[in-house]
Scaffold this motif. Structure first.
Motif, PDB file in Angstrom:
ATOM      1  N   ILE A  27     -25.181   5.576 -32.585  1.00 43.22           N
ATOM      2  CA  ILE A  27     -24.223   5.415 -31.491  1.00 43.22           C
ATOM      3  C   ILE A  27     -23.747   6.793 -31.018  1.00 43.22           C
ATOM      4  CG2 ILE A  27     -21.897   4.642 -30.903  1.00 43.22           C
ATOM      5  CD1 ILE A  27     -23.786   2.331 -30.893  1.00 43.22           C
ATOM      6  N   ASP A  28     -23.429   7.661 -31.950  1.00 41.21           N
ATOM      7  CA  ASP A  28     -22.981   9.013 -31.608  1.00 41.21           C
ATOM      8  C   ASP A  28     -24.072   9.765 -30.857  1.00 41.21           C
ATOM      9  OD1 ASP A  28     -20.548   8.565 -32.800  1.00 41.21           O
ATOM     10  OD2 ASP A  28     -21.095   9.530 -34.703  1.00 41.21           O
ATOM     11  N   PHE A  29     -25.315   9.576 -31.268  1.00 36.64           N
ATOM     12  CA  PHE A  29     -26.444  10.221 -30.589  1.00 36.64           C
ATOM     13  C   PHE A  29     -26.488   9.804 -29.129  1.00 36.64           C
ATOM     14  CE2 PHE A  29     -30.748  10.572 -29.093  1.00 36.64           C
ATOM     15  CZ  PHE A  29     -31.277  11.691 -29.707  1.00 36.64           C
ATOM     16  N   LEU A  30     -26.351   8.493 -28.877  1.00 31.33           N
ATOM     17  CA  LEU A  30     -26.402   7.979 -27.501  1.00 31.33           C
ATOM     18  C   LEU A  30     -25.219   8.460 -26.673  1.00 31.33           C
ATOM     19  CD1 LEU A  30     -27.623   4.339 -28.131  1.00 31.33           C
ATOM     20  CD2 LEU A  30     -28.820   6.073 -26.773  1.00 31.33           C
ATOM     21  N   LEU A  31     -24.033   8.481 -27.282  1.00 33.18           N
ATOM     22  CA  LEU A  31     -22.846   8.940 -26.546  1.00 33.18           C
ATOM     23  C   LEU A  31     -22.994  10.390 -26.096  1.00 33.18           C
ATOM     24  CD1 LEU A  31     -19.962   7.293 -28.620  1.00 33.18           C
ATOM     25  CD2 LEU A  31     -20.630   6.755 -26.266  1.00 33.18           C
ATOM     26  N   LYS A  32     -23.611  11.201 -26.921  1.00 33.93           N
ATOM     27  CA  LYS A  32     -23.822  12.603 -26.557  1.00 33.93           C
ATOM     28  C   LYS A  32     -24.828  12.738 -25.424  1.00 33.93           C
ATOM     29  CE  LYS A  32     -22.661  14.418 -31.139  1.00 33.93           C
ATOM     30  NZ  LYS A  32     -23.172  15.061 -32.384  1.00 33.93           N
ATOM     31  N   GLN A  33     -25.699  11.731 -25.262  1.00 32.30           N
ATOM     32  CA  GLN A  33     -26.708  11.754 -24.203  1.00 32.30           C
ATOM     33  C   GLN A  33     -26.203  11.108 -22.918  1.00 32.30           C
ATOM     34  OE1 GLN A  33     -29.709  13.252 -24.740  1.00 32.30           O
ATOM     35  NE2 GLN A  33     -29.041  13.733 -26.819  1.00 32.30           N
ATOM     36  N   SER A  34     -25.034  10.464 -22.968  1.00 34.00           N
ATOM     37  CA  SER A  34     -24.526   9.697 -21.826  1.00 34.00           C
ATOM     38  C   SER A  34     -23.539  10.521 -21.001  1.00 34.00           C
ATOM     39  CB  SER A  34     -23.836   8.422 -22.319  1.00 34.00           C
ATOM     40  OG  SER A  34     -24.707   7.636 -23.099  1.00 34.00           O
ATOM     41  N   HIS A  35     -23.322  10.059 -19.769  1.00 34.39           N
ATOM     42  CA  HIS A  35     -22.388  10.723 -18.864  1.00 34.39           C
ATOM     43  C   HIS A  35     -21.451   9.669 -18.278  1.00 34.39           C
ATOM     44  CE1 HIS A  35     -24.949  14.314 -19.011  1.00 34.39           C
ATOM     45  NE2 HIS A  35     -25.970  13.481 -18.889  1.00 34.39           N
ATOM     46  N   LYS A  36     -20.164  10.027 -18.175  1.00 34.79           N
ATOM     47  CA  LYS A  36     -19.175   9.095 -17.646  1.00 34.79           C
ATOM     48  C   LYS A  36     -18.942   9.368 -16.158  1.00 34.79           C
ATOM     49  CE  LYS A  36     -15.692   8.030 -20.266  1.00 34.79           C
ATOM     50  NZ  LYS A  36     -14.399   8.068 -21.020  1.00 34.79           N
ATOM     51  N   PHE A  37     -18.934   8.274 -15.371  1.00 35.27           N
ATOM     52  CA  PHE A  37     -18.687   8.384 -13.942  1.00 35.27           C
ATOM     53  C   PHE A  37     -17.669   7.329 -13.510  1.00 35.27           C
ATOM     54  CE2 PHE A  37     -22.922  10.204 -14.384  1.00 35.27           C
ATOM     55  CZ  PHE A  37     -22.831  11.346 -13.598  1.00 35.27           C
ATOM     56  N   THR A  38     -16.886   7.658 -12.501  1.00 35.14           N
ATOM     57  CA  THR A  38     -15.946   6.710 -11.903  1.00 35.14           C
ATOM     58  C   THR A  38     -16.334   6.473 -10.456  1.00 35.14           C
ATOM     59  OG1 THR A  38     -14.123   7.396 -13.346  1.00 35.14           O
ATOM     60  CG2 THR A  38     -13.536   6.263 -11.310  1.00 35.14           C
ATOM     61  N   TYR A  39     -16.404   5.214 -10.060  1.00 31.30           N
ATOM     62  CA  TYR A  39     -16.767   4.833  -8.699  1.00 31.30           C
ATOM     63  C   TYR A  39     -15.601   4.102  -8.043  1.00 31.30           C
ATOM     64  CZ  TYR A  39     -21.500   5.854 -10.274  1.00 31.30           C
ATOM     65  OH  TYR A  39     -22.609   6.478 -10.781  1.00 31.30           O
ATOM     66  N   GLN A  40     -15.274   4.499  -6.822  1.00 30.90           N
ATOM     67  CA  GLN A  40     -14.222   3.828  -6.078  1.00 30.90           C
ATOM     68  C   GLN A  40     -14.730   2.502  -5.519  1.00 30.90           C
ATOM     69  OE1 GLN A  40     -11.087   5.047  -6.165  1.00 30.90           O
ATOM     70  NE2 GLN A  40     -12.024   6.575  -7.519  1.00 30.90           N
ATOM     71  N   ARG A  41     -13.808   1.634  -5.161  1.00 30.26           N
ATOM     72  CA  ARG A  41     -14.162   0.329  -4.601  1.00 30.26           C
ATOM     73  C   ARG A  41     -15.104   0.497  -3.399  1.00 30.26           C
ATOM     74  NH1 ARG A  41      -9.956  -4.399  -2.480  1.00 30.26           N
ATOM     75  NH2 ARG A  41     -11.575  -5.837  -1.804  1.00 30.26           N
ATOM     76  N   ASP A  42     -16.132  -0.353  -3.362  1.00 34.06           N
ATOM     77  CA  ASP A  42     -17.156  -0.386  -2.314  1.00 34.06           C
ATOM     78  C   ASP A  42     -18.173   0.746  -2.423  1.00 34.06           C
ATOM     79  OD1 ASP A  42     -16.159  -2.728  -1.182  1.00 34.06           O
ATOM     80  OD2 ASP A  42     -14.838  -1.648   0.190  1.00 34.06           O
ATOM     81  N   SER A  43     -18.076   1.569  -3.467  1.00 34.86           N
ATOM     82  CA  SER A  43     -19.108   2.588  -3.683  1.00 34.86           C
ATOM     83  C   SER A  43     -20.408   1.926  -4.128  1.00 34.86           C
ATOM     84  CB  SER A  43     -18.668   3.586  -4.755  1.00 34.86           C
ATOM     85  OG  SER A  43     -17.511   4.285  -4.354  1.00 34.86           O
ATOM     86  N   ILE A  44     -21.535   2.430  -3.627  1.00 30.29           N
ATOM     87  CA  ILE A  44     -22.848   1.904  -3.993  1.00 30.29           C
ATOM     88  C   ILE A  44     -23.397   2.704  -5.173  1.00 30.29           C
ATOM     89  CG2 ILE A  44     -25.196   1.446  -3.226  1.00 30.29           C
ATOM     90  CD1 ILE A  44     -23.144  -0.284  -1.844  1.00 30.29           C
ATOM     91  N   LEU A  45     -23.697   2.010  -6.269  1.00 33.41           N
ATOM     92  CA  LEU A  45     -24.301   2.670  -7.424  1.00 33.41           C
ATOM     93  C   LEU A  45     -25.814   2.689  -7.312  1.00 33.41           C
ATOM     94  CD1 LEU A  45     -21.425   1.543  -8.406  1.00 33.41           C
ATOM     95  CD2 LEU A  45     -22.381   1.717 -10.700  1.00 33.41           C
ATOM     96  N   LEU A  46     -26.375   1.564  -6.875  1.00 28.64           N
ATOM     97  CA  LEU A  46     -27.824   1.420  -6.763  1.00 28.64           C
ATOM     98  C   LEU A  46     -28.158   0.712  -5.457  1.00 28.64           C
ATOM     99  CD1 LEU A  46     -28.636   0.102 -10.360  1.00 28.64           C
ATOM    100  CD2 LEU A  46     -28.959   2.439  -9.530  1.00 28.64           C
ATOM    101  N   ASN A  47     -29.251   1.118  -4.836  1.00 26.46           N
ATOM    102  CA  ASN A  47     -29.752   0.449  -3.651  1.00 26.46           C
ATOM    103  C   ASN A  47     -31.078  -0.238  -3.957  1.00 26.46           C
ATOM    104  OD1 ASN A  47     -28.025   0.836  -1.262  1.00 26.46           O
ATOM    105  ND2 ASN A  47     -28.317   3.023  -1.694  1.00 26.46           N
TER     106      ASN A  47
END
Length: 214
Positions: free
Chosen positions: A16-36
């Motif tokens: 779990i720690d290995f994966l957390l170190k490889q991950s990135h945190k992002f915040t998206y505002q309402r109506d933001s498109i993450l994927l098309n």
């Protein structure tokens, strides 16, 4: 948070720690498109806080709402395994925090801990079967049955009640492949029949089992 994700819930703390170190945190505002839908990208999104809307556009431009995702849910897992285009679009329904895991980071994890690949593939296969059931219901159930299925799959336990988070009639219509007017009529029938009620927060509460013949 990763411990609550079915894809990672059985991993030891070290992994779990290995994966957390490889991950990135992002915040998206309402109506933001993450994927098309149709775009090429290779990241898995894990919802920490907030709500995501997953939808697809048909050849005639009609939008089908496929799912709502909340804390603990994830989307984009197939992109960890291939480089194909996205099969659906994802939009933030409210301010949403996510963890992002790229294909490169995931493959690095699998190279380090190869014993986890098969269990993860089984979980992904289970998700695909659930999607197949959704597609099948759109083609085999009538509109009453599709709406009943949506209410049941979106319901969550709150004490001794089953409650559907607040959804507009239009959103239910998009999931059922129906019109907003038809959804309004069916929900009215369900209220009159004593199957559902609307609480003070405009959420749907299931009062008794929905009709089996739907």
């Amino acid at each position: 948070m990763l411990r609550e994700i079915p894809l990672f819930q059985d991993l030891p703390d070290e992994q779990i720690d290995f994966l957390l170190k490889q991950s990135h945190k992002f915040t998206y505002q309402r109506d933001s498109i993450l994927l098309n839908q149709g775009e090429l990208s290779n990241s898995l999104f894990i919802v920490i806080k907030g709500r995501l809307k997953v939808y697809a556009n048909g050849s005639e431009g009609r939008q089908t709402l496929l799912a709502w995702l909340g804390p603990g849910d994830f989307v984009g897992e197939l992109s960890l395994l291939d480089d194909g285009p996205r099969s659906a679009s994802v939009k933030a329904a409210e301010e949403t925090q996510t963890l992002l895991l790229t294909q490169e980071a995931f493959l690095r994890f699998v190279d380090t801990y190869p014993e986890n690949l098969l269990p993860m593939l089984r979980i992904m296969a289970k998700r695909l079967r659930a999607l197949d059931e959704t597609v099948c219901s759109l083609s085999t159930l009538d509109v009453y049955g599709r709406i009943a299925r949506i209410l049941l799959q979106e319901a969550a336990s709150e004490g001794d009640q089953l409650v559907i988070p607040r959804m507009t009639h239009q959103e239910i219509a998009e999931m059922a492949g129906s019109s907003r007017e038809m959804v309004t009529r069916i929900l009215k029938d369900l209220r009159l029949g004593g199957y559902i009620r609307i609480d003070g927060r405009r959420r749907i509460v299931l009062e008794k089992k929905l009709p089996a013949n739907w």
